[in-house]
Design a protein around this motif. Structure first.
Motif: not given
Length: 300
Positions: A240-241, A243-244, A249
């Motif tokens: 997931d990290g 993906k972020k 932002d």
């Protein structure tokens, strides 16, 4: 009446450690961008053919992943196997090295090609960046003792310096014979493959050290409708990290990746492109041989 030039055709493997300039060299020889490039090592993951037909000679260049020592994951083993397999059944080998820099991975490549029976050309890349050219001579003498049969050509893949000399040398070693591909064909890869590679290149250039290697791109749709080419690309990561990081932002980063990839695609495909990107987490894909096969990493 003059004789027509002798028809020559053969395969040329471009080998070397990661990030030494192999893909940049291929792009310059072909006169257009096929292989993706970034400063990040191991950008190239697949063997890819770049075909150049000129003056009766057809040189079929095989751009290979950099040979490297990390064999931890299935993806790393695949890349090393791809690079090693390119040395079999080729007519010429170009071994690309970076000026006087010599690493354990250069040594590993050297050990693989010492047993190649055909001609080997040692391309000393980035020689234009050497402040003191005299530093090069002792290194060249040492390389000549390691590969006594090799012909040495100093080049700059980035600026295209001395590539004509390199290409003439390659051509002189190609066996006589009919061409394997039509004269206007420049690669064996599909348009879908290049679309995926362009998205991956833009991610690697944007993120550099922020993103680990566990990222791949799958093209889910590639459809021409009138003047518009619709491309849907799925970016696969392992956590997931990651993906972020790719989305960024308020989605700014993935938007920038899409804009830059679309520009290159419009040039490559000579069409207006509508590009849609998604990011999906698929845990462990880079160490799962079945997943790698389904994503186009064949021959594992």
């Amino acid at each position: 009446m003059t004789d027509s030039p002798v028809s020559r055709c053969g395969y040329v493997a471009i080998v070397g450690r990661p990030n030494v300039g192999k893909s940049t060299l291929l792009n310059h020889i072909l006169g257009q961008k096929l292989a993706i490039t970034s400063r990040k090592p191991q950008t190239t993951r697949h063997n890819m053919l770049g075909i150049k037909t000129e003056h009766g000679a057809q040189a079929i260049y095989v751009d290979t992943p950099g040979l490297h020592k990390n064999n931890e994951k299935a993806l790393n083993r695949y890349m090393n196997k791809s690079a090693s397999s390119a040395l079999k059944d080729v007519d010429v080998v170009i071994f690309v090295v970076d000026r006087t820099r010599w690493t354990d991975e250069d040594q590993m490549v050297l050990e693989r090609i010492q047993y190649v029976e055909g001609p080997v050309i040692l391309a000393i890349n980035k020689t234009d960046r050497l402040e003191d050219k005299s530093d090069l001579m002792p290194h060249l003498e040492w390389l000549a003792t390691q590969l006594p049969k090799a012909e040495i050509v100093p080049i700059s893949a980035h600026h295209g310096h001395n590539l004509e000399t390199l290409e003439k040398l390659v051509s002189s070693h190609l066996p006589e014979g009919d061409h394997f591909f039509p004269e206007d064909q420049i690669t064996d890869r599909s348009s879908r493959f290049f679309a995926a590679e362009l998205v991956r290149e833009k991610i690697m250039r944007q993120l550099g050290a922020e993103l680990p290697y566990q990222i791949t791109v799958e093209i889910e749709e590639f459809k021409q409708e009138g003047r518009i080419l619709h491309i849907h690309a799925l970016i696969l990561v392992e956590r997931d990290g990651q993906k972020k990081i790719i989305i960024g932002d308020k989605g700014e980063r993935i938007k920038r990746v899409g804009q830059e990839a679309r520009k290159d695609m419009e040039v490559l495909f000579d069409s207006k492109v509508m590009l849609n990107l998604w990011v999906k987490v698929k845990g462990g894909w880079s160490d799962d041989e079945r997943a790698l096969r389904s994503l186009g990493y064949d021959d594992i």
